[in-house]
Design a protein around this motif. Structure first.
Motif, PDB file in Angstrom:
ATOM      1  N   GLY A 101       1.137  -1.142  -0.328  1.00  0.00           N
ATOM      2  CA  GLY A 101      -0.242   0.137   0.312  1.00  0.00           C
ATOM      3  C   GLY A 101       0.505   1.103  -0.313  1.00  0.00           C
ATOM      4  O   GLY A 101       0.609   2.477  -0.280  1.00  0.00           O
ATOM      5  N   ASN A 102       1.826   1.290   0.584  1.00  0.00           N
ATOM      6  CA  ASN A 102       2.914   2.146   0.317  1.00  0.00           C
ATOM      7  C   ASN A 102       3.318   2.721  -0.603  1.00  0.00           C
ATOM      8  O   ASN A 102       3.995   3.918  -0.901  1.00  0.00           O
ATOM      9  CB  ASN A 102       4.040   2.263   1.670  1.00  0.00           C
ATOM     10  CG  ASN A 102       4.917   1.121   0.808  1.00  0.00           C
ATOM     11  OD1 ASN A 102       4.461   0.241   0.773  1.00  0.00           O
ATOM     12  ND2 ASN A 102       6.052   1.333   1.672  1.00  0.00           N
ATOM     13  N   ALA A 103       2.906   1.961  -1.638  1.00  0.00           N
ATOM     14  CA  ALA A 103       3.471   2.652  -3.683  1.00  0.00           C
ATOM     15  C   ALA A 103       2.416   3.803  -3.581  1.00  0.00           C
ATOM     16  O   ALA A 103       3.119   4.289  -4.663  1.00  0.00           O
ATOM     17  CB  ALA A 103       3.109   1.845  -4.198  1.00  0.00           C
ATOM     18  N   PHE A 104       0.966   3.610  -3.257  1.00  0.00           N
ATOM     19  CA  PHE A 104      -0.061   4.836  -3.622  1.00  0.00           C
ATOM     20  C   PHE A 104       0.391   6.055  -2.357  1.00  0.00           C
ATOM     21  O   PHE A 104      -0.160   6.864  -2.528  1.00  0.00           O
ATOM     22  CB  PHE A 104      -1.258   4.414  -3.318  1.00  0.00           C
ATOM     23  CG  PHE A 104      -1.633   3.009  -4.198  1.00  0.00           C
ATOM     24  CD1 PHE A 104      -0.996   3.051  -5.504  1.00  0.00           C
ATOM     25  CD2 PHE A 104      -1.573   1.757  -3.255  1.00  0.00           C
ATOM     26  CE1 PHE A 104      -1.626   1.689  -5.982  1.00  0.00           C
ATOM     27  CE2 PHE A 104      -1.585   0.544  -4.288  1.00  0.00           C
ATOM     28  CZ  PHE A 104      -1.241   0.592  -5.786  1.00  0.00           C
ATOM     29  N   LEU A 105       1.438   5.747  -1.537  1.00  0.00           N
ATOM     30  CA  LEU A 105       1.600   7.367  -0.867  1.00  0.00           C
ATOM     31  C   LEU A 105       2.780   8.243  -1.204  1.00  0.00           C
ATOM     32  O   LEU A 105       2.814   9.327  -0.154  1.00  0.00           O
ATOM     33  CB  LEU A 105       2.083   6.221   0.238  1.00  0.00           C
ATOM     34  CG  LEU A 105       0.728   5.936   1.399  1.00  0.00           C
ATOM     35  CD1 LEU A 105       1.290   5.276   2.846  1.00  0.00           C
ATOM     36  CD2 LEU A 105      -0.583   6.810   1.608  1.00  0.00           C
ATOM     37  N   SER A 135      -0.742   0.712 -15.151  1.00  0.00           N
ATOM     38  CA  SER A 135      -0.205   1.698 -15.205  1.00  0.00           C
ATOM     39  C   SER A 135       1.411   2.221 -14.939  1.00  0.00           C
ATOM     40  O   SER A 135       2.281   1.904 -16.139  1.00  0.00           O
ATOM     41  CB  SER A 135      -0.381   2.467 -16.042  1.00  0.00           C
ATOM     42  OG  SER A 135      -1.117   3.613 -14.810  1.00  0.00           O
ATOM     43  N   GLU A 136       2.213   1.888 -14.385  1.00  0.00           N
ATOM     44  CA  GLU A 136       3.057   1.994 -13.758  1.00  0.00           C
ATOM     45  C   GLU A 136       3.617   0.882 -13.488  1.00  0.00           C
ATOM     46  O   GLU A 136       3.486  -0.120 -12.524  1.00  0.00           O
ATOM     47  CB  GLU A 136       3.217   3.564 -12.701  1.00  0.00           C
ATOM     48  CG  GLU A 136       2.619   4.061 -13.272  1.00  0.00           C
ATOM     49  CD  GLU A 136       2.547   5.463 -11.327  1.00  0.00           C
ATOM     50  OE1 GLU A 136       3.000   4.752 -10.555  1.00  0.00           O
ATOM     51  OE2 GLU A 136       1.706   6.002 -11.453  1.00  0.00           O
ATOM     52  N   GLU A 137       5.514   1.107 -14.005  1.00  0.00           N
ATOM     53  CA  GLU A 137       5.630  -0.589 -13.855  1.00  0.00           C
ATOM     54  C   GLU A 137       6.808  -0.578 -12.557  1.00  0.00           C
ATOM     55  O   GLU A 137       6.320  -1.252 -12.265  1.00  0.00           O
ATOM     56  CB  GLU A 137       6.703  -0.043 -15.762  1.00  0.00           C
ATOM     57  CG  GLU A 137       7.511  -1.312 -15.262  1.00  0.00           C
ATOM     58  CD  GLU A 137       6.120  -3.385 -15.367  1.00  0.00           C
ATOM     59  OE1 GLU A 137       6.549  -4.103 -15.133  1.00  0.00           O
ATOM     60  OE2 GLU A 137       6.022  -2.614 -16.405  1.00  0.00           O
ATOM     61  N   THR A 138       6.946   0.776 -12.208  1.00  0.00           N
ATOM     62  CA  THR A 138       7.469   0.093 -10.869  1.00  0.00           C
ATOM     63  C   THR A 138       6.578   0.299  -9.908  1.00  0.00           C
ATOM     64  O   THR A 138       7.402  -0.659  -8.705  1.00  0.00           O
ATOM     65  CB  THR A 138       7.988   1.876  -9.829  1.00  0.00           C
ATOM     66  OG1 THR A 138       6.775   2.771 -10.642  1.00  0.00           O
ATOM     67  CG2 THR A 138       9.395   2.355 -11.447  1.00  0.00           C
ATOM     68  N   VAL A 139       4.893   0.926 -10.276  1.00  0.00           N
ATOM     69  CA  VAL A 139       4.452  -0.220  -8.962  1.00  0.00           C
ATOM     70  C   VAL A 139       4.371  -1.621  -8.938  1.00  0.00           C
ATOM     71  O   VAL A 139       4.214  -2.588  -7.940  1.00  0.00           O
ATOM     72  CB  VAL A 139       3.367   1.019  -9.096  1.00  0.00           C
ATOM     73  CG1 VAL A 139       1.678  -0.079  -7.319  1.00  0.00           C
ATOM     74  CG2 VAL A 139       3.148   2.749  -8.915  1.00  0.00           C
TER      75      VAL A 139
END
Length: 305
Positions: free
Chosen positions: A61-65, A165-169
């Motif tokens: 979840g922290n990938a969205f912060l 859509s975001e490879e890093t996420v």
């Protein structure tokens, strides 16, 4: 490494692995105990503390912060288009199977108007997201009241679209799962978007394990299914079984039966088995409501035996 790997869904970014484990483990043990496996339930959770059976949460979840990720305008560009397509798919599902008649009518109203060209005439600008706005009018998407519906919907849609859509996420989320899979892993449980993360991660490991998906949007034809990796979609080769559970009122689980969409891997005979008879009450997409069910507890016990 963990015997059971747990993978959370959307809108969990303000939590962490430890807190989510503290929420999931009692529910997990409750379902196992209700299914008649008290000793195994004690190994999962007993006396307000984790048991001896290692169950860990893969927290992404922290990938969205990161700064600006959840801004008021929501995702833009390609993500904005993905957001609208996901919203339209959820509206289609709501029109077909929402338990609340008002939700069905409201969703159908949007779909009818959209077909006539009277919805979203301004296109998909930063502020003009007609399908996403229509979702905020559904009671299903307003668990904390309609005043919070817009924030909840935008956050949920943004996270699904960013993962796709975001490879890093995408890579970060899958790595959190893979970091917990080892020789002792027997079971992976993915909820909501977490079922997508778990499915894709399991294609990258040879560790034999069972998969349980809860409220899964994996077969959402208009957007998620055609973007899954690898293509064409199929059951991960290392899976020993795949059990899919879906409340019929769970709008996120757009297709209840996954079997037609996920054939077995070459040389294997494992296909997803869907259990659509669950009733999660007023919270059809809630992870804990899924986990406490007798049928889920039985599947967990069988997978660990």
């Amino acid at each position: 490494m963990a015997t059971i790997v747990l993978v959370h869904g959307i809108a969990q970014e303000q939590y962490g692995a430890d807190l989510l484990e503290a929420q999931w483990l009692p529910a997990l043990a409750a379902g196992v105990r209700t299914a008649g496996f008290g000793e195994l339930a004690d190994q999962l959770w007993r006396g307000q503390r984790p048991g001896v059976l290692e169950a860990r949460m893969a927290f992404y979840g922290n990938a969205f912060l990161d700064p600006g990720a959840q801004g008021g305008g929501g995702p833009v560009g390609t993500e904005d288009e993905l957001t609208e397509r996901i919203a339209e798919a959820w509206l289609t599902t709501a029109a077909d199977q929402a338990a609340d008649q008002r939700d069905r009518l409201e969703a159908q109203r949007y779909l009818d108007n959209s077909a006539l060209g009277t919805e979203g005439a301004q296109g998909l600008g930063r502020k003009a997201r007609p399908a996403a706005n229509a979702l905020t009018k559904l009671k299903w998407f307003a668990p904390f009241g309609f005043g919070m519906a817009g924030k909840f919907v935008n956050r949920s849609l943004a996270q699904v679209s960013r993962y796709l859509s975001e490879e890093t996420v995408r890579e970060f989320a899958q790595q959190q799962v893979l970091d917990l899979i080892g020789p002792d892993t027997r079971l992976v449980i993915g909820h909501s978007l977490g079922s997508v993360v778990a499915y894709e991660a399991l294609h990258q490991t040879q560790q034999p394990a069972a998969l349980v998906t809860l409220g899964s949007p994996l077969a959402l034809q208009s957007i998620i299914y055609p973007l899954l990796r690898p293509q064409p979609p199929m059951v991960p080769a290392a899976l020993t079984r795949w059990e899919n559970l879906a409340d019929r009122d769970d709008i996120v689980a757009a297709h209840l039966d996954l079997a037609p969409y996920f054939p077995s891997a070459p040389g294997r005979d494992v296909v997803p088995t869907t259990h659509p008879e669950l009733d999660n009450g007023s919270s059809p997409h809630d992870a804990a409501h899924y986990l406490t069910k007798k049928s889920v507890g039985r599947i967990i016990a069988e997978s660990l035996s």
